[in-house]
Design a protein around this motif. Structure first.
Motif, PDB file in Angstrom:
ATOM      1  N   GLY A  32       0.826  -1.207   0.000  1.00 38.82           N
ATOM      2  CA  GLY A  32       0.000   0.000   0.000  1.00 38.82           C
ATOM      3  C   GLY A  32       0.852   1.244   0.000  1.00 38.82           C
ATOM      4  N   PRO A  33       0.287   2.368   0.414  1.00 41.48           N
ATOM      5  CA  PRO A  33       1.002   3.638   0.378  1.00 41.48           C
ATOM      6  C   PRO A  33       2.124   3.694   1.401  1.00 41.48           C
ATOM      7  CG  PRO A  33      -1.082   3.879   1.517  1.00 41.48           C
ATOM      8  CD  PRO A  33      -1.078   2.513   0.927  1.00 41.48           C
ATOM      9  N   GLY A 169      -8.561  14.828  -3.247  1.00 44.29           N
ATOM     10  CA  GLY A 169      -9.511  13.732  -3.295  1.00 44.29           C
ATOM     11  C   GLY A 169     -10.855  14.155  -2.755  1.00 44.29           C
ATOM     12  N   CYS A 208     -15.158   5.237  -6.557  1.00 38.91           N
ATOM     13  CA  CYS A 208     -13.777   5.263  -6.069  1.00 38.91           C
ATOM     14  C   CYS A 208     -12.820   4.680  -7.103  1.00 38.91           C
ATOM     15  CB  CYS A 208     -13.667   4.508  -4.742  1.00 38.91           C
ATOM     16  SG  CYS A 208     -14.352   5.417  -3.325  1.00 38.91           S
ATOM     17  N   MET A 212      -9.639   6.907  -7.897  1.00 38.41           N
ATOM     18  CA  MET A 212      -8.303   6.377  -7.612  1.00 38.41           C
ATOM     19  C   MET A 212      -7.508   6.160  -8.892  1.00 38.41           C
ATOM     20  SD  MET A 212      -9.693   3.868  -4.588  1.00 38.41           S
ATOM     21  CE  MET A 212      -8.223   2.869  -4.384  1.00 38.41           C
ATOM     22  N   LEU A 217      -7.443  10.541  -3.881  1.00 36.36           N
ATOM     23  CA  LEU A 217      -7.947   9.789  -2.749  1.00 36.36           C
ATOM     24  C   LEU A 217      -9.472   9.729  -2.787  1.00 36.36           C
ATOM     25  CD1 LEU A 217      -5.729  11.251   0.125  1.00 36.36           C
ATOM     26  CD2 LEU A 217      -5.502   9.006  -0.945  1.00 36.36           C
ATOM     27  N   CYS A 218     -10.020   8.590  -2.392  1.00 40.27           N
ATOM     28  CA  CYS A 218     -11.461   8.420  -2.308  1.00 40.27           C
ATOM     29  C   CYS A 218     -11.787   7.784  -0.964  1.00 40.27           C
ATOM     30  CB  CYS A 218     -11.973   7.549  -3.449  1.00 40.27           C
ATOM     31  SG  CYS A 218     -13.784   7.422  -3.522  1.00 40.27           S
ATOM     32  N   ASN A 239     -11.865   1.384  -1.514  1.00 44.29           N
ATOM     33  CA  ASN A 239     -11.612   2.820  -1.429  1.00 44.29           C
ATOM     34  C   ASN A 239     -10.176   3.103  -0.998  1.00 44.29           C
ATOM     35  OD1 ASN A 239     -11.501   2.342   1.336  1.00 44.29           O
ATOM     36  ND2 ASN A 239     -13.539   3.169   1.761  1.00 44.29           N
ATOM     37  N   SER A 240      -9.858   4.382  -0.807  1.00 45.70           N
ATOM     38  CA  SER A 240      -8.544   4.750  -0.274  1.00 45.70           C
ATOM     39  C   SER A 240      -8.507   4.623   1.238  1.00 45.70           C
ATOM     40  CB  SER A 240      -8.203   6.196  -0.659  1.00 45.70           C
ATOM     41  OG  SER A 240      -8.239   6.380  -2.047  1.00 45.70           O
ATOM     42  N   LYS A 283      -4.573   1.368   4.556  1.00 47.38           N
ATOM     43  CA  LYS A 283      -5.541   2.313   4.033  1.00 47.38           C
ATOM     44  C   LYS A 283      -5.458   3.648   4.767  1.00 47.38           C
ATOM     45  CE  LYS A 283      -7.818  -0.328   1.041  1.00 47.38           C
ATOM     46  NZ  LYS A 283      -8.275   0.036  -0.304  1.00 47.38           N
ATOM     47  N   GLN A 284      -5.874   4.711   4.085  1.00 47.10           N
ATOM     48  CA  GLN A 284      -5.871   6.056   4.662  1.00 47.10           C
ATOM     49  C   GLN A 284      -7.166   6.249   5.466  1.00 47.10           C
ATOM     50  OE1 GLN A 284      -4.558   8.690   6.015  1.00 47.10           O
ATOM     51  NE2 GLN A 284      -3.482   9.416   4.211  1.00 47.10           N
ATOM     52  N   TYR A 311      -0.550   4.490   9.083  1.00 49.75           N
ATOM     53  CA  TYR A 311      -1.472   4.806   7.997  1.00 49.75           C
ATOM     54  C   TYR A 311      -2.718   5.490   8.563  1.00 49.75           C
ATOM     55  CZ  TYR A 311       1.563   1.356   5.898  1.00 49.75           C
ATOM     56  OH  TYR A 311       2.678   0.669   5.486  1.00 49.75           O
TER      57      TYR A 311
END
Length: 342
Positions: A32-33, A169, A208, A212, A217-218, A239-240, A283-284, A311
């Motif tokens: 992920g991010p 987003g 999303c 994305m 971002l969603c 989703n984000s 995930k955010q 995160y």
């Protein structure tokens, strides 16, 4: 280090409240991010804040969800930031309704006048064929979340807004496990909770997916029902990140909820589990406590730190529409640095 090979222990003491938990054998997070270096704080900023200076707003809450109509506020916040944490500014949109009083569609995915004129078939109806209004007012009319044509156009419109106005987003509101959150009676097309949930999952997948794919971002306000972990995960997979609007500090007007989620009353673990699920999915997530007092804010922050793996965002305010609170423990949490496990 991998959390699956460790037992992680975290404790926060605030105002004589001590909470702690052991997390043994937790799975390693999915790809992920990039992880955040310090705990990130954010807020829903639906009105212009007159209680804090612009630099304080920008530095304390680098992650914000704002109303689209406050373009001047957005520019001012970006110019006022002095910390190394970049500002991430999302706008609010409710994909579940049209709002006739909002002529330009600033709070929804599409303007009400356009939908009413060209696609009244996208509006949700009851068994008698009558359009369904949102339960808690504002004159909102419910949209059909499972209509694929609506899903596609809503996604395209949100992406166009981000490109034109420079947003990072969007946060989609009202993604709730049950239609009873917003309607008195079930819509004719979705007579069961399962059919309603499936339509919302399809909506998030479509909208999303487009957002994305555009590199934005969603987030979704996915709710905080006592037993909605499966629904939460189905939405969060697409989703984000999901937002839990009542994290640990609860709304006592909803479902006879207590003021705070505790292990003893059975509300703590479901709330914390959503955070664990969000962290291990990288995930955010956006976890917001509406707390009755600063001590309860610190309690919610302590619970957040037990599961935080680098995160997402923590937020807190002491009233639903009130000014966001800042306590000394927020500064202390930032000094902790990056989470030890991954």
């Amino acid at each position: 280090m991998v959390c699956g090979a460790l037992t992680r222990v975290a404790v926060l003491s605030a105002a004589s409240v001590i909470i702690g938990v052991n997390v043994a054998g937790a799975p390693a997070p999915a790809p992920g991010p990039q992880r955040e270096q310090v705990v990130q704080f954010g807020r829903y900023d639906y009105t212009v804040d007159t209680a804090h200076s612009l630099p304080a707003q920008a530095d304390n809450w680098p992650f914000q969800v704002l109303q689209r109509g406050y373009a001047g506020q957005v520019m001012a916040l970006r110019n006022a930031a002095t910390t190394k944490q970049p500002m991430t500014l999302l706008f609010y949109a409710d994909p579940m309704v049209i709002r006739p009083s909002d002529f330009l569609g600033y709070t929804t995915t599409l303007p009400a006048s356009w939908v009413q004129r060209y696609h009244p078939d996208w509006l949700l109806r009851d068994a008698a064929g009558k359009m369904i209004a949102r339960l808690d007012g504002d004159g909102d009319i419910m949209l059909d979340p499972g209509n694929p044509d609506y899903q596609q156009l809503a996604g395209d419109n949100l992406v166009a807004i981000m490109a034109k106005e420079g947003w990072a987003g969007v946060m989609l509101d009202e993604l709730n496990q049950t239609w009873a959150w917003t309607m008195t009676d079930p819509p004719a097309r979705y007579p069961t909770v399962q059919s309603w949930d499936a339509a919302e999952v399809d909506l998030v997948k479509a909208i999303c997916g487009k957002v994305m794919a555009a590199g934005k971002l969603c987030l979704t306000n996915t709710g905080d029902y006592f037993d909605d972990e499966n629904f939460w995960n189905s939405i969060t997979d697409l989703n984000s990140g999901s937002s839990q609007e009542y994290y640990m500090a609860l709304d006592q007007g909803l479902g006879n909820a207590p003021a705070a989620a505790t292990i003893e009353n059975g509300w703590w673990l479901p709330s914390e589990q959503r955070l664990f699920d969000s962290q291990f999915a990288r995930k955010q997530g956006f976890f917001h406590a509406y707390a009755a007092n600063p001590d309860l804010v610190d309690y919610a922050l302590g619970s957040y730190l037990l599961a935080w793996q680098g995160y997402g965002t923590f937020a807190a305010s002491t009233t639903y529409n009130g000014t966001d609170i800042w306590t000394p423990d927020f500064d202390a949490a930032r000094k902790l640095g990056r989470a030890a496990c991954q």
